[in-house]
Design a protein around this motif. Structure first.
Motif, PDB file in Angstrom:
ATOM      1  N   VAL A  41       0.851  -1.183   0.000  1.00 35.95           N
ATOM      2  CA  VAL A  41       0.000   0.000   0.000  1.00 35.95           C
ATOM      3  C   VAL A  41       0.888   1.235   0.000  1.00 35.95           C
ATOM      4  O   VAL A  41       1.837   1.323   0.777  1.00 35.95           O
ATOM      5  N   PHE A  42       0.573   2.171  -0.874  1.00 40.56           N
ATOM      6  CA  PHE A  42       1.248   3.461  -0.888  1.00 40.56           C
ATOM      7  C   PHE A  42       0.325   4.443  -0.198  1.00 40.56           C
ATOM      8  O   PHE A  42      -0.783   4.697  -0.677  1.00 40.56           O
ATOM      9  N   VAL A  43       0.751   4.972   0.933  1.00 42.68           N
ATOM     10  CA  VAL A  43      -0.049   5.929   1.691  1.00 42.68           C
ATOM     11  C   VAL A  43       0.425   7.323   1.306  1.00 42.68           C
ATOM     12  O   VAL A  43       1.553   7.697   1.595  1.00 42.68           O
ATOM     13  N   GLU A  44      -0.445   8.062   0.640  1.00 40.67           N
ATOM     14  CA  GLU A  44      -0.129   9.435   0.277  1.00 40.67           C
ATOM     15  C   GLU A  44      -1.101  10.313   1.037  1.00 40.67           C
ATOM     16  O   GLU A  44      -2.299  10.170   0.920  1.00 40.67           O
ATOM     17  N   GLY A  45      -0.562  11.156   1.863  1.00 40.19           N
ATOM     18  CA  GLY A  45      -1.462  11.996   2.637  1.00 40.19           C
ATOM     19  C   GLY A  45      -0.723  13.160   3.248  1.00 40.19           C
ATOM     20  O   GLY A  45       0.489  13.296   3.113  1.00 40.19           O
ATOM     21  N   GLY A  46      -1.479  13.950   3.942  1.00 36.64           N
ATOM     22  CA  GLY A  46      -0.909  15.079   4.650  1.00 36.64           C
ATOM     23  C   GLY A  46      -0.312  14.647   5.977  1.00 36.64           C
ATOM     24  O   GLY A  46      -0.218  13.454   6.292  1.00 36.64           O
ATOM     25  N   GLY A  47       0.062  15.630   6.762  1.00 34.22           N
ATOM     26  CA  GLY A  47       0.721  15.360   8.030  1.00 34.22           C
ATOM     27  C   GLY A  47      -0.083  14.517   8.993  1.00 34.22           C
ATOM     28  O   GLY A  47       0.462  13.657   9.681  1.00 34.22           O
ATOM     29  N   VAL A  48      -1.391  14.714   9.046  1.00 30.40           N
ATOM     30  CA  VAL A  48      -2.231  13.948   9.978  1.00 30.40           C
ATOM     31  C   VAL A  48      -2.236  12.473   9.597  1.00 30.40           C
ATOM     32  O   VAL A  48      -2.023  11.599  10.440  1.00 30.40           O
ATOM     33  N   GLY A  64       6.449  30.121   5.463  1.00 35.77           N
ATOM     34  CA  GLY A  64       5.896  30.617   6.717  1.00 35.77           C
ATOM     35  C   GLY A  64       5.224  29.514   7.513  1.00 35.77           C
ATOM     36  O   GLY A  64       5.396  28.335   7.231  1.00 35.77           O
ATOM     37  N   SER A  65       4.448  29.918   8.491  1.00 36.56           N
ATOM     38  CA  SER A  65       3.826  28.918   9.363  1.00 36.56           C
ATOM     39  C   SER A  65       2.669  28.233   8.647  1.00 36.56           C
ATOM     40  O   SER A  65       2.099  28.742   7.697  1.00 36.56           O
ATOM     41  N   GLY A  66       2.337  27.083   9.150  1.00 34.65           N
ATOM     42  CA  GLY A  66       1.251  26.290   8.584  1.00 34.65           C
ATOM     43  C   GLY A  66       1.124  24.997   9.362  1.00 34.65           C
ATOM     44  O   GLY A  66       1.668  24.850  10.453  1.00 34.65           O
ATOM     45  N   ARG A  67       0.432  24.064   8.793  1.00 37.20           N
ATOM     46  CA  ARG A  67       0.247  22.768   9.441  1.00 37.20           C
ATOM     47  C   ARG A  67       1.564  21.994   9.416  1.00 37.20           C
ATOM     48  O   ARG A  67       2.203  21.896   8.373  1.00 37.20           O
ATOM     49  N   PRO A  68       1.966  21.410  10.566  1.00 32.38           N
ATOM     50  CA  PRO A  68       3.200  20.618  10.590  1.00 32.38           C
ATOM     51  C   PRO A  68       3.072  19.368   9.718  1.00 32.38           C
ATOM     52  O   PRO A  68       1.982  18.819   9.572  1.00 32.38           O
ATOM     53  N   SER A  69       4.194  18.931   9.161  1.00 34.08           N
ATOM     54  CA  SER A  69       4.148  17.761   8.297  1.00 34.08           C
ATOM     55  C   SER A  69       4.037  16.463   9.101  1.00 34.08           C
ATOM     56  O   SER A  69       3.274  15.585   8.746  1.00 34.08           O
ATOM     57  N   ILE A  70       4.793  16.317  10.156  1.00 34.44           N
ATOM     58  CA  ILE A  70       4.724  15.116  10.993  1.00 34.44           C
ATOM     59  C   ILE A  70       4.582  15.550  12.441  1.00 34.44           C
ATOM     60  O   ILE A  70       5.357  16.382  12.923  1.00 34.44           O
ATOM     61  N   THR A  71       3.599  14.972  13.119  1.00 33.60           N
ATOM     62  CA  THR A  71       3.375  15.274  14.529  1.00 33.60           C
ATOM     63  C   THR A  71       3.320  13.961  15.288  1.00 33.60           C
ATOM     64  O   THR A  71       2.446  13.129  15.029  1.00 33.60           O
ATOM     65  N   LEU A  72       4.262  13.770  16.192  1.00 32.00           N
ATOM     66  CA  LEU A  72       4.332  12.556  17.005  1.00 32.00           C
ATOM     67  C   LEU A  72       4.420  12.942  18.478  1.00 32.00           C
ATOM     68  O   LEU A  72       4.764  14.079  18.801  1.00 32.00           O
ATOM     69  N   PRO A  73       4.135  11.987  19.360  1.00 34.56           N
ATOM     70  CA  PRO A  73       4.288  12.298  20.785  1.00 34.56           C
ATOM     71  C   PRO A  73       5.731  12.690  21.109  1.00 34.56           C
ATOM     72  O   PRO A  73       6.679  12.181  20.505  1.00 34.56           O
ATOM     73  N   GLU A  74       5.872  13.611  22.050  1.00 37.07           N
ATOM     74  CA  GLU A  74       7.192  14.080  22.459  1.00 37.07           C
ATOM     75  C   GLU A  74       7.979  12.947  23.111  1.00 37.07           C
ATOM     76  O   GLU A  74       7.420  12.112  23.832  1.00 37.07           O
ATOM     77  N   ILE A  75       9.288  12.910  22.877  1.00 37.05           N
ATOM     78  CA  ILE A  75      10.157  11.933  23.532  1.00 37.05           C
ATOM     79  C   ILE A  75      10.905  12.624  24.664  1.00 37.05           C
ATOM     80  O   ILE A  75      11.096  13.842  24.635  1.00 37.05           O
ATOM     81  N   GLN A  76      11.311  11.847  25.654  1.00 41.55           N
ATOM     82  CA  GLN A  76      12.017  12.404  26.808  1.00 41.55           C
ATOM     83  C   GLN A  76      13.531  12.440  26.607  1.00 41.55           C
ATOM     84  O   GLN A  76      14.218  13.271  27.165  1.00 41.55           O
ATOM     85  N   ARG A  77      14.048  11.476  25.811  1.00 43.11           N
ATOM     86  CA  ARG A  77      15.489  11.396  25.567  1.00 43.11           C
ATOM     87  C   ARG A  77      15.729  11.314  24.063  1.00 43.11           C
ATOM     88  O   ARG A  77      14.997  10.644  23.348  1.00 43.11           O
ATOM     89  N   ILE A  78      16.781  11.951  23.600  1.00 46.23           N
ATOM     90  CA  ILE A  78      17.100  11.927  22.175  1.00 46.23           C
ATOM     91  C   ILE A  78      17.342  10.502  21.693  1.00 46.23           C
ATOM     92  O   ILE A  78      17.065  10.155  20.544  1.00 46.23           O
ATOM     93  N   SER A  79      17.832   9.627  22.582  1.00 49.84           N
ATOM     94  CA  SER A  79      18.091   8.227  22.211  1.00 49.84           C
ATOM     95  C   SER A  79      16.794   7.464  21.903  1.00 49.84           C
ATOM     96  O   SER A  79      16.840   6.395  21.301  1.00 49.84           O
ATOM     97  N   ALA A  80      15.653   8.012  22.297  1.00 52.76           N
ATOM     98  CA  ALA A  80      14.366   7.364  22.018  1.00 52.76           C
ATOM     99  C   ALA A  80      13.825   7.732  20.637  1.00 52.76           C
ATOM    100  O   ALA A  80      12.818   7.182  20.197  1.00 52.76           O
ATOM    101  N   VAL A 119      -0.076  10.751   7.558  1.00 51.25           N
ATOM    102  CA  VAL A 119       1.258  10.162   7.658  1.00 51.25           C
ATOM    103  C   VAL A 119       1.659   9.969   9.118  1.00 51.25           C
ATOM    104  O   VAL A 119       2.193   8.926   9.496  1.00 51.25           O
ATOM    105  N   SER A 120       1.366  10.952   9.955  1.00 52.40           N
ATOM    106  CA  SER A 120       1.702  10.838  11.383  1.00 52.40           C
ATOM    107  C   SER A 120       0.983   9.677  12.039  1.00 52.40           C
ATOM    108  O   SER A 120       1.556   8.971  12.865  1.00 52.40           O
ATOM    109  N   SER A 121      -0.295   9.454  11.689  1.00 50.70           N
ATOM    110  CA  SER A 121      -1.033   8.354  12.318  1.00 50.70           C
ATOM    111  C   SER A 121      -0.462   7.009  11.900  1.00 50.70           C
ATOM    112  O   SER A 121      -0.341   6.099  12.732  1.00 50.70           O
ATOM    113  N   PHE A 122      -0.064   6.840  10.639  1.00 52.09           N
ATOM    114  CA  PHE A 122       0.554   5.588  10.202  1.00 52.09           C
ATOM    115  C   PHE A 122       1.931   5.401  10.835  1.00 52.09           C
ATOM    116  O   PHE A 122       2.296   4.296  11.228  1.00 52.09           O
ATOM    117  N   LEU A 123       2.682   6.468  10.962  1.00 48.24           N
ATOM    118  CA  LEU A 123       4.005   6.403  11.578  1.00 48.24           C
ATOM    119  C   LEU A 123       3.897   6.066  13.061  1.00 48.24           C
ATOM    120  O   LEU A 123       4.603   5.178  13.560  1.00 48.24           O
TER     121      LEU A 123
END
Length: 115
Positions: free
Chosen positions: A45-52, A76-92, A54-58
């Motif tokens: 499956v090729f998933v082509e979509g906006g940030g919401v 300029g500003s706009g809708r972010p391309s990928i939005t994921l939960p924040e991580i606590q450590r860069i290694s995550a 793609v982020s949900s599949f990721l």
């Protein structure tokens, strides 16, 4: 693929067969979408979509590859391309294998997430 509440009344729309799935909080589960397609013999499956989308599949870990294109265009500003939960450590953070392709002035990064 659509929410059952939005499914057309007939079994076909032109040559397409709608695939109606239950939604939660007005969103379809990426895993449910892929499972329903697999039941119909569709394995790639090729998933082509906006940030919401793609982020949900990721976030659901339902992508084997992620292709991101970067263009030297400042809009300029706009809708972010990928939005994921924040991580606590860069290694995550995710650090996938990457292939890079030049597309004229743009760059495409293909991130391998399955291995």
């Amino acid at each position: 693929v659509c929410d059952r509440r939005c499914a057309p009344p007939s079994q076909r729309v032109g040559q397409a067969e709608p695939l109606a799935l239950p939604a939660r909080n007005d969103r379809l589960s990426p895993r449910a979408v892929l499972d329903a397609l697999a039941e119909r013999g569709i394995r790639r499956v090729f998933v082509e979509g906006g940030g919401v989308t793609v982020s949900s599949f990721l976030a659901a870990r339902c992508l084997h590859r992620l292709q991101i294109t970067i263009a030297p265009l400042i809009i300029g500003s706009g809708r972010p391309s990928i939005t994921l939960p924040e991580i606590q450590r860069i290694s995550a953070g995710l650090r996938p294998e990457v292939r890079r392709f030049e597309l004229g002035r743009d760059l495409l990064f293909e991130c391998r997430l399955d291995g």
